[in-house]
Design an enzyme around this catalytic site. Structure first.
Site, short mmCIF file in Angstrom:
data_model
loop_
_atom_site.label_atom_id
_atom_site.label_comp_id
_atom_site.label_asym_id
_atom_site.label_seq_id
_atom_site.Cartn_x
_atom_site.Cartn_y
_atom_site.Cartn_z
N CYS A 66 0.82 10.51 4.35
CA CYS A 66 -0.23 10.31 3.35
C CYS A 66 -0.84 8.92 3.52
CB CYS A 66 0.39 10.46 1.95
SG CYS A 66 -0.72 10.17 0.56
N GLY A 67 -2.07 8.78 3.13
CA GLY A 67 -2.71 7.47 3.15
C GLY A 67 -2.00 6.47 2.26
#
Length: 179
Positions: A58-59
């Protein structure tokens, strides 16, 4: 007639922020660690708990670094608990061993990480039912929007607040509860 007497006992409120008593204790919820062994949440009585639904791809994954920092700085009065979830963009596809290796190798994670669960939907884990439903936690409803949403519980197992993914773990909105 005295106008004040007409209101005695008839005052009602429409305030949706009125709190009630939790219908279940957070300490009674069953969840396992990444190795499949039960976690006794009652071991955290007397500490605040920060639950975070985490994902490896995930970012927001670099927030693991700040979660580890919180764990190291406040470990005497805070339990950081990462809760892997694959429901948002399939960003946590790994098996337990892969998740643990990823967390340790890339971020030096030494805080507790649970088994991978569902945090929303028909298969929502009881922990996240408690965290997201006022009828159970006694304080507030919420919706899980994405990975790395944070929930903080006080030393007595009472719901305090929650923060969306964009709020970094070391943000003063969270650390104010830890000082």
């Amino acid at each position: 007639m005295n106008p004040l007497k007409a209101f005695v006992g008839t005052i009602t409120t429409t305030d949706n922020n009125v709190t009630q008593k939790a219908t279940q204790s957070i300490y009674d919820i069953e969840i396992n660690n990444l190795q499949g062994q039960p976690i006794d949440l009652s071991n955290f009585k007397g500490k605040k708990i920060l639950f975070v639904n985490v994902a490896s791809k995930c970012g927001f994954t670099p927030q693991y670094r700040e979660l580890q920092k919180l764990h190291e700085i406040y470990q005497n009065n805070l339990a950081v608990i990462g809760v892997p979830c694959n429901q948002f963009g399939r960003q946590e596809p790994g098996k337990s061993e892969e998740i643990q290796e990823f967390c340790e190798r890339n971020y030096g994670v030494s805080f507790l990480v649970t088994e991978k669960i569902n945090v929303k939907g028909d298969q929502q884990h009881p922990l996240y039912k408690w965290l997201t439903k006022k009828a159970i936690n006694g304080k507030q409803n919420s919706t899980i929007k994405w990975n790395f949403q944070k929930y903080i519980i006080d030393e007595n197992g009472e719901f305090l607040d929650y923060y969306y993914s964009i709020t970094k773990p070391t943000n003063s909105r969270i650390t104010q509860y830890l000082k």
